[in-house]
Design a protein around this motif. Structure first.
Motif, PDB file in Angstrom:
ATOM      1  N   GLN A 141       0.791  -1.148  -0.010  1.00 51.00           N
ATOM      2  CA  GLN A 141      -0.017   0.169   0.174  1.00 51.00           C
ATOM      3  C   GLN A 141       0.766   1.265   0.006  1.00 51.00           C
ATOM      4  O   GLN A 141       0.332   2.192  -0.283  1.00 51.00           O
ATOM      5  CB  GLN A 141      -0.921   0.036   1.452  1.00 51.00           C
ATOM      6  CG  GLN A 141      -1.773   1.305   1.345  1.00 51.00           C
ATOM      7  CD  GLN A 141      -3.227   1.020   2.324  1.00 51.00           C
ATOM      8  OE1 GLN A 141      -3.593  -0.133   2.251  1.00 51.00           O
ATOM      9  NE2 GLN A 141      -3.608   2.000   2.633  1.00 51.00           N
ATOM     10  N   VAL A 142       2.217   1.001   0.469  1.00 53.53           N
ATOM     11  CA  VAL A 142       3.032   2.215   0.567  1.00 53.53           C
ATOM     12  C   VAL A 142       4.392   1.892   0.074  1.00 53.53           C
ATOM     13  O   VAL A 142       4.725   0.613   0.000  1.00 53.53           O
ATOM     14  CB  VAL A 142       3.470   2.476   2.079  1.00 53.53           C
ATOM     15  CG1 VAL A 142       3.958   3.674   2.136  1.00 53.53           C
ATOM     16  CG2 VAL A 142       1.912   2.781   2.964  1.00 53.53           C
ATOM     17  N   VAL A 143       5.014   2.843  -0.915  1.00 55.77           N
ATOM     18  CA  VAL A 143       6.500   2.695  -1.289  1.00 55.77           C
ATOM     19  C   VAL A 143       7.357   3.525  -0.417  1.00 55.77           C
ATOM     20  O   VAL A 143       6.903   4.711  -0.278  1.00 55.77           O
ATOM     21  CB  VAL A 143       6.314   3.011  -2.729  1.00 55.77           C
ATOM     22  CG1 VAL A 143       7.821   3.069  -3.285  1.00 55.77           C
ATOM     23  CG2 VAL A 143       5.693   2.057  -3.436  1.00 55.77           C
ATOM     24  N   VAL A 144       8.509   2.929   0.044  1.00 51.62           N
ATOM     25  CA  VAL A 144       9.200   3.720   1.124  1.00 51.62           C
ATOM     26  C   VAL A 144      10.622   3.772   0.596  1.00 51.62           C
ATOM     27  O   VAL A 144      10.997   2.818   0.064  1.00 51.62           O
ATOM     28  CB  VAL A 144       9.204   2.907   2.418  1.00 51.62           C
ATOM     29  CG1 VAL A 144       9.965   3.599   3.316  1.00 51.62           C
ATOM     30  CG2 VAL A 144       7.745   2.949   2.985  1.00 51.62           C
ATOM     31  N   SER A 145      11.254   5.094   0.557  1.00 47.21           N
ATOM     32  CA  SER A 145      12.625   4.930   0.465  1.00 47.21           C
ATOM     33  C   SER A 145      13.566   4.793   1.860  1.00 47.21           C
ATOM     34  O   SER A 145      13.258   5.605   2.663  1.00 47.21           O
ATOM     35  CB  SER A 145      13.040   6.380  -0.429  1.00 47.21           C
ATOM     36  OG  SER A 145      14.331   6.425  -0.712  1.00 47.21           O
ATOM     37  N   THR A 146      14.444   3.667   1.699  1.00 48.00           N
ATOM     38  CA  THR A 146      15.124   3.382   2.997  1.00 48.00           C
ATOM     39  C   THR A 146      16.336   2.761   2.745  1.00 48.00           C
ATOM     40  O   THR A 146      16.694   2.877   1.416  1.00 48.00           O
ATOM     41  CB  THR A 146      14.123   2.632   3.762  1.00 48.00           C
ATOM     42  OG1 THR A 146      14.651   2.218   4.911  1.00 48.00           O
ATOM     43  CG2 THR A 146      13.694   1.581   3.079  1.00 48.00           C
TER      44      THR A 146
END
Ligand code: SF4
Length: 355
Positions: A141-146
């Motif tokens: 549901q979410v795309v995260v830069s990490t």
């Protein structure tokens, strides 16, 4: 498939594009200033900034583009975000490099790849559309830069986020918070969630890690004022940042921004160059959590040692103390927060992004 280059320096030389104009300014003698992180490096012709991945060629700032060093789909609780769509999946991607050099980094293979020859992390060519389509296929549901510090690769993150938003997904950063007003304004239209790793409340400690405390505090205040959903994590390291006095000052600061900001205090395990001490004991996490609660924080969580910190993995209504979300580790066992974000018992609004 792995990119054909053989050295990491090749990656930063070839997989680049020009910086966004909001994140760079010209100086004299072909030098430029980068605004992607709190270092605000003045960069001479032919040189990289402190992060080693943004560099000046011919008076222009070149920045990472078109690759990832890793992707993974996990529960959003692992980031950790506890007040954002509990129980959903977050698709994480990262590049290479960092503006800090923490001796205990748990992502050192990617973050220190351009500083430490023993950090070998081959890049994978990537395009934003394919990443987002992979995220959707995996049910995120979410795309995260990490993994690496996302501020230093902000242009690429925004390009991926643009695609993600177009596909109906939300977006987030897992960051050390060493921001600038310029980079936060650049990110603002494209980002829903932001996790800041507040590593200490002592500027001398931050200088050991290669940074300064003040830009992180400024970033926390700015993110809250911008209305971006913010959670803060402190990795509790025995003998480094775990004194009562430092924890009191740290949580007093967070509460002064807002007592509704969730604060996660998590257990250290020996990693990278910090092998001279053991895991953070559960009793230290509980002590830190009690300090945060005494300073007025409404949502304090203990992490990394599931099942050993009593009720500190759960969310309770700050008004009526009803149990709202029951967790163990990254697993949500029950969630009673209504779709409108309210407590089912007293109807108080619970801060976060729920629907
Ligand atoms: S991202 Fe930070 S460390 Fe890298 S060049 Fe820009 S200001 Fe310097």
């Amino acid at each position: 498939m792995p990119a054909p280059s053989t050295t990491l320096r090749d990656i930063v030389d070839r997989r680049v594009r020009e910086a966004d104009p909001h994140l760079v300014a010209p100086l004299d003698r072909n030098r430029i200033r980068c605004f992607a992180c709190g270092h605000q490096c003045p960069i001479a012709e032919g040189q990289p900034g402190v992060c080693k991945v943004r560099f000046n060629r011919g008076g222009k700032l070149y920045v990472p583009w078109g690759y990832v060093a890793g992707v993974q789909c996990d529960p959003i609780e692992k980031k950790p975000f506890f007040h954002a769509w509990p129980g959903t999946l977050a698709y994480s991607f990262g590049m290479l490099g960092c503006d800090l050099h923490c001796a205990y980094c748990q992502n050192w293979v990617t973050s220190q790849a351009l500083r430490d020859p023993s950090a070998i992390s081959p890049p994978l060519d990537a395009d934003p559309e394919a990443l987002v389509s992979d995220a959707r296929a995996q049910g995120a549901q979410v795309v995260v830069s990490t993994y690496n510090e996302p501020l230093i690769t902000a242009e690429w993150a925004v390009e991926v986020f643009r695609q993600a938003r177009g596909a109906g997904l939300s977006t987030g950063f897992v960051s050390n918070g060493n921001g600038t007003p310029q980079v936060l304004e650049f990110l603002r239209p494209w980002i829903d969630l932001y996790k800041v790793d507040l590593k200490s409340f002592d500027d001398r400690h931050y200088r050991q890690l290669g940074g300064r405390l003040q830009p992180i505090l400024d970033t926390i205040r700015a993110l809250h004022q911008m209305g971006i959903w913010l959670e803060i994590v402190t990795l509790l390291i025995p003998g480094f940042n775990d004194s009562d006095d430092e924890l009191r000052r740290l949580t007093e600061f967070v509460a002064s921004v807002s007592s509704d900001i969730p604060w996660h205090v998590t257990a250290f395990h020996p990693d990278y160059k910090m092998a001279d001490r053991g895991w953070t004991p559960a009793r230290s996490l509980i002590r830190a959590a009690e300090i945060g609660q005494a300073e007025g924080l409404h949502f304090v969580y203990a992490g990394n040692i599931p099942g050993r910190t009593g009720s500190l993995e759960n969310t309770y209504c700050p008004t009526c103390r009803a149990l709202l979300i029951e967790r163990i580790g990254f697993q949500v066992r029950a969630n009673r927060v209504g779709p409108d974000g309210t407590c089912p018992e007293c109807r108080s609004r619970i801060p976060g992004v729920w629907s």
